[in-house]
Write a protein that holds these residues in place. Structure first.
Motif, PDB file in Angstrom:
ATOM      1  N   THR A 172      -8.733  -6.028  -4.383  1.00  0.00           N
ATOM      2  CA  THR A 172      -7.421  -6.737  -4.892  1.00  0.00           C
ATOM      3  C   THR A 172      -8.042  -7.889  -5.664  1.00  0.00           C
ATOM      4  OG1 THR A 172      -6.481  -5.978  -2.683  1.00  0.00           O
ATOM      5  CG2 THR A 172      -5.543  -8.029  -3.787  1.00  0.00           C
ATOM      6  N   SER A 197      -9.554  -2.846   1.345  1.00  0.00           N
ATOM      7  CA  SER A 197      -9.123  -1.647   0.495  1.00  0.00           C
ATOM      8  C   SER A 197     -10.688  -1.065  -0.252  1.00  0.00           C
ATOM      9  CB  SER A 197      -8.479  -2.149  -0.553  1.00  0.00           C
ATOM     10  OG  SER A 197      -9.097  -3.002  -1.616  1.00  0.00           O
ATOM     11  N   GLY A 217       0.866  -1.330   0.155  1.00  0.00           N
ATOM     12  CA  GLY A 217       0.160   0.222  -0.060  1.00  0.00           C
ATOM     13  C   GLY A 217       1.097   1.253   0.204  1.00  0.00           C
ATOM     14  N   VAL A 250      -4.497   3.221  -4.922  1.00  0.00           N
ATOM     15  CA  VAL A 250      -4.118   2.049  -4.280  1.00  0.00           C
ATOM     16  C   VAL A 250      -4.385   2.640  -2.717  1.00  0.00           C
ATOM     17  CG1 VAL A 250      -2.118   0.751  -3.519  1.00  0.00           C
ATOM     18  CG2 VAL A 250      -2.677   0.796  -5.649  1.00  0.00           C
ATOM     19  N   SER A 251      -4.913   1.590  -1.665  1.00  0.00           N
ATOM     20  CA  SER A 251      -5.224   2.221  -0.397  1.00  0.00           C
ATOM     21  C   SER A 251      -4.001   2.535   0.295  1.00  0.00           C
ATOM     22  CB  SER A 251      -6.089   1.272   0.198  1.00  0.00           C
ATOM     23  OG  SER A 251      -7.418   1.271  -0.221  1.00  0.00           O
ATOM     24  N   HIS A 266      -3.529  -1.719   1.553  1.00  0.00           N
ATOM     25  CA  HIS A 266      -4.459  -2.178   0.625  1.00  0.00           C
ATOM     26  C   HIS A 266      -4.377  -3.818   0.783  1.00  0.00           C
ATOM     27  CE1 HIS A 266      -6.447  -1.525  -3.306  1.00  0.00           C
ATOM     28  NE2 HIS A 266      -6.211  -2.798  -3.347  1.00  0.00           N
ATOM     29  N   LEU A 287      -3.671  -4.542  -7.501  1.00  0.00           N
ATOM     30  CA  LEU A 287      -4.180  -3.876  -6.441  1.00  0.00           C
ATOM     31  C   LEU A 287      -5.016  -2.629  -7.197  1.00  0.00           C
ATOM     32  CD1 LEU A 287      -0.996  -3.214  -3.905  1.00  0.00           C
ATOM     33  CD2 LEU A 287      -2.937  -5.185  -4.152  1.00  0.00           C
TER      34      LEU A 287
END
Length: 178
Positions: free
Chosen positions: A146, A142, A103, A120-121, A124, A169
Motif C-alpha cells: 500500500t 497485503s 480489498g 489487490v489482496s 488489503h 493499493l
C-alpha cells in the motif's frame, strides 16, 4: 412522492438507487444514512445552541452534534472522509468512528469496484476515522503493498491520512482522499 438527495454531494437520487448517479460522486447509497429527504433540508429542525459542537466551515452555521453534512448549505463537514477510486469510478464516505476495509473480499464495500484488480489482496488496507475526524490508513499485510502519496507503508502500522492524499493499493488501484 419523497424527494431524496445523496448525503455526499447533494444530487437528487431515487429510492431504489444503489450508487449516486452524479459523475463526480458515485457514492454508495446502501447505508441508511447515505440518503436524506430533500424536504427536511428546506426547513431544518431548530438547533439547541447548548448542544452545538460543530460549525460548518463553509457557511459558519451551527450544526447538531454528530452531523456529517451542514443542514443549511449541504457542505460535507470535516468529520467525514471521502475515499474515491479513480478507475473504475467508485467512492464512499466514512463517518467519524468508522473503519473501511479496502480489498477484494466480498465483505468490503469496495469489492465490486476492485474485482478486476487481481493484484489487490482480499483484505488489503484499512482506513479508520476517529471520533474527532482524524483518519489513518493501515496496510493489512497485503501481498503487493500500500502506498500513501508515493511512499510504501510499513504493514500493520497506522499512518495519518489527510484530505488531498493519494492512496494506492498494489500497482493498479488508486484512490483520492477528500
Amino acid at each position: 412522492m419523497e424527494r431524496l438527495i445523496c448525503r455526499a454531494c447533494g444530487a437528487p437520487v431515487g429510492s431504489g438507487d444503489i450508487v449516486c448517479g452524479n459523475p463526480d460522486c458515485y457514492a454508495n447509497l446502501t447505508a441508511v444514512s447515505a440518503v436524506i429527504e430533500a424536504d427536511n433540508l428546506v426547513t431544518p429542525q431548530p438547533i439547541d445552541p447548548l448542544a452545538v459542537d460543530i460549525t460548518c466551515p463553509s457557511c459558519e452555521t451551527a450544526c447538531p452534534p454528530g452531523s456529517r453534512m451542514c443542514p443549511h448549505c449541504l457542505s460535507v463537514l470535516e468529520t467525514v472522509l471521502t475515499i474515491a477510486l479513480l478507475d473504475p469510478p467508485w467512492q464512499t464516505v466514512l463517518e467519524a468512528g468508522a473503519t473501511l476495509i479496502l480489498g477484494r473480499d466480498p465483505g468490503s464495500p469496495a469489492a465490486a469496484a476492485l474485482s478486476n484488480h487481481d493484484v489487490v489482496s482480499r483484505r488489503h488496507a484499512a482506513v479508520t476515522t476517529a471520533l474527532d475526524g482524524a483518519a489513518t490508513v493501515t496496510d493489512l499485510y497485503s501481498t503487493n503493498g500500500t502506498w500513501l502519496d508515493q511512499r510504501r507503508l510499513e504493514p500493520g502500522v497506522r499512518h495519518p491520512l489527510r484530505p488531498g492524499a493519494t492512496l494506492r493499493l498494489a500497482s493498479t488501484a488508486t484512490f483520492q482522499v477528500e
